[in-house]
Design an enzyme around this catalytic site. Sequence first.
Site, PDB file in Angstrom:
ATOM      1  N   HIS A   1      32.403  22.184 -16.642  1.00  0.00           N
ATOM      2  CA  HIS A   1      32.311  21.685 -18.013  1.00  0.00           C
ATOM      3  C   HIS A   1      31.011  22.151 -18.660  1.00  0.00           C
ATOM      4  O   HIS A   1      29.967  22.223 -18.001  1.00  0.00           O
ATOM      5  CB  HIS A   1      32.388  20.154 -18.028  1.00  0.00           C
ATOM      6  CG  HIS A   1      33.783  19.632 -17.957  1.00  0.00           C
ATOM      7  ND1 HIS A   1      34.474  19.186 -19.054  1.00  0.00           N
ATOM      8  CD2 HIS A   1      34.645  19.514 -16.913  1.00  0.00           C
ATOM      9  CE1 HIS A   1      35.683  18.796 -18.692  1.00  0.00           C
ATOM     10  NE2 HIS A   1      35.806  18.990 -17.393  1.00  0.00           N
TER      11      HIS A   1
ATOM     12  N   SER B   1      37.422  22.769 -25.651  1.00  0.00           N
ATOM     13  CA  SER B   1      36.069  22.198 -25.727  1.00  0.00           C
ATOM     14  C   SER B   1      35.487  22.354 -27.114  1.00  0.00           C
ATOM     15  O   SER B   1      34.801  21.459 -27.626  1.00  0.00           O
ATOM     16  CB  SER B   1      35.156  22.857 -24.689  1.00  0.00           C
ATOM     17  OG  SER B   1      35.511  22.470 -23.381  1.00  0.00           O
TER      18      SER B   1
ATOM     19  N   PHE C   1      26.462  16.492 -18.217  1.00  0.00           N
ATOM     20  CA  PHE C   1      26.942  15.230 -18.771  1.00  0.00           C
ATOM     21  C   PHE C   1      28.327  15.449 -19.365  1.00  0.00           C
ATOM     22  O   PHE C   1      28.543  16.352 -20.174  1.00  0.00           O
ATOM     23  CB  PHE C   1      25.977  14.742 -19.857  1.00  0.00           C
ATOM     24  CG  PHE C   1      26.425  13.476 -20.542  1.00  0.00           C
ATOM     25  CD1 PHE C   1      26.286  12.257 -19.923  1.00  0.00           C
ATOM     26  CD2 PHE C   1      26.975  13.528 -21.820  1.00  0.00           C
ATOM     27  CE1 PHE C   1      26.685  11.086 -20.553  1.00  0.00           C
ATOM     28  CE2 PHE C   1      27.373  12.366 -22.465  1.00  0.00           C
ATOM     29  CZ  PHE C   1      27.224  11.142 -21.823  1.00  0.00           C
TER      30      PHE C   1
END
Length: 470
Positions: A371, A388, A423
């Site tokens: 990610h 994304s 995160f």
Amino acid sequence: MNRYPRNMAGYGANAPDPKWPNNAKVAVQFVLNYEEGGENCVLHGDAASEAFLSDIAGAAQWPGQRHWNMESIYEYGARAGFWRLHRLFTGADIPVTIYGVATALARSPEQVQAMIDADWEIASHGLRWVEHKDMPPEEERAAIAEAIRLHTEVVGERPRGWYTGRCSENTVRLVAEEGGFDYISDTYDDDLPYWAEYGDRDQLIIPYTLEANDMRFATAPGYITGEQFYQYLKDSFDVLYAEGSAGSPKMMSIGLHCRLIGRPGKLAGLKKFIDYIAGFDGVWTPRRIDIARHWAATHPPARIDRPSQMDRDTFVAKFGGVFEHSPWIAERVHDLELGPAHDSAVGVHSALCRMFRSASAEERLGVLCAHPDLAGKLAAAKALTAESTAEQASAGLDHLTDDERATFTRLNTAYTDKFGFPFIIAVRDHDKAGIMAAFEARLQNDRDTEFTTACKQVERIARLRLEDML
């Protein structure tokens, strides 16, 4: 492929509005099974007498012999019970659907004419009222064809509906493959019609009932009095009528047999129920063919690309990016036991999450590390995946002030240094301020807690992506 054919999903939590005529709150449909003269009997070439659905407690077949008592009970249905029911339904102006066994219809010309004169639907109940479970498919296919031929000869037109009752695992498929039926009713799995796919044919299924059915007078546990039958029908109707009044109309099927409900004491309960529903507005009492025609016009079949039917390459190409840059998850999912329950966003998500959760810690860490940072270098370089990019834009992360960008850079660095992965948060569930607050709060977690939290967020992101796709 390892595929599970049973459909445990159905319409799920949000059944379609059937849009019954005149905005009816419930469709109450009466079926009268006409089997008398089509049952097991040595006169019909069978090895033994009938033993099913009569008032003889504990009845058993008599091999090689006529069972005089059993035969006379079936004869009562044709001689007396049918006409009592005919008077009841024509008097109430309620049309019924006949499930007519072809050989039984051929032996009852006066009853058939009365059905036709009353404009009742005469659907097929098979060639003979016998078990089909052990029939080879070709033998059953031939029996279906002969049932249609004889029915057409006796009634004057071919049947448009089918219900075998004592069916095999092949029955619905074989009847659908015949290609001429508006509906098939050899299922008990829903309160509404639905479409089933058999090769190139979209076959309408109108489920039937074995509980709102007078056969329970002849089985245990069952009804003893007409009042018990009435009470069960009334309770069923009241629940369905309330659901319909709340915006979720359904269908209520009621199954009847001439030799059972045609007895006076039993018929009293049916008559009481017919009188009861006459006091309600918004009750439609159609034939099953009327339901079939309405459903086909209002809810025509619409095929979708079913994930459970996709080959491996197609499945991975479609779902391999749901978990960021981790197509191996979709590859493993394709090897699972998939079925109709997985032909939805929830179903595919369940399967993908199973493979993600059962992966090693190192593999899951790899998914987390795949990610991108929020509002990080990849975003600035426009190098994010399309998913994304859209997700970060939904929270306004593509339009940051210099101070906001500096804050995200600081938080990203602190988080990655502490936990060893970026995160991750389902940004579509939050606004910009909420994301920053979560960032600050989660930095206080220990690594195990945060690893678990990040994995749950990955699953949430996957769910949102699948809802967009499916």
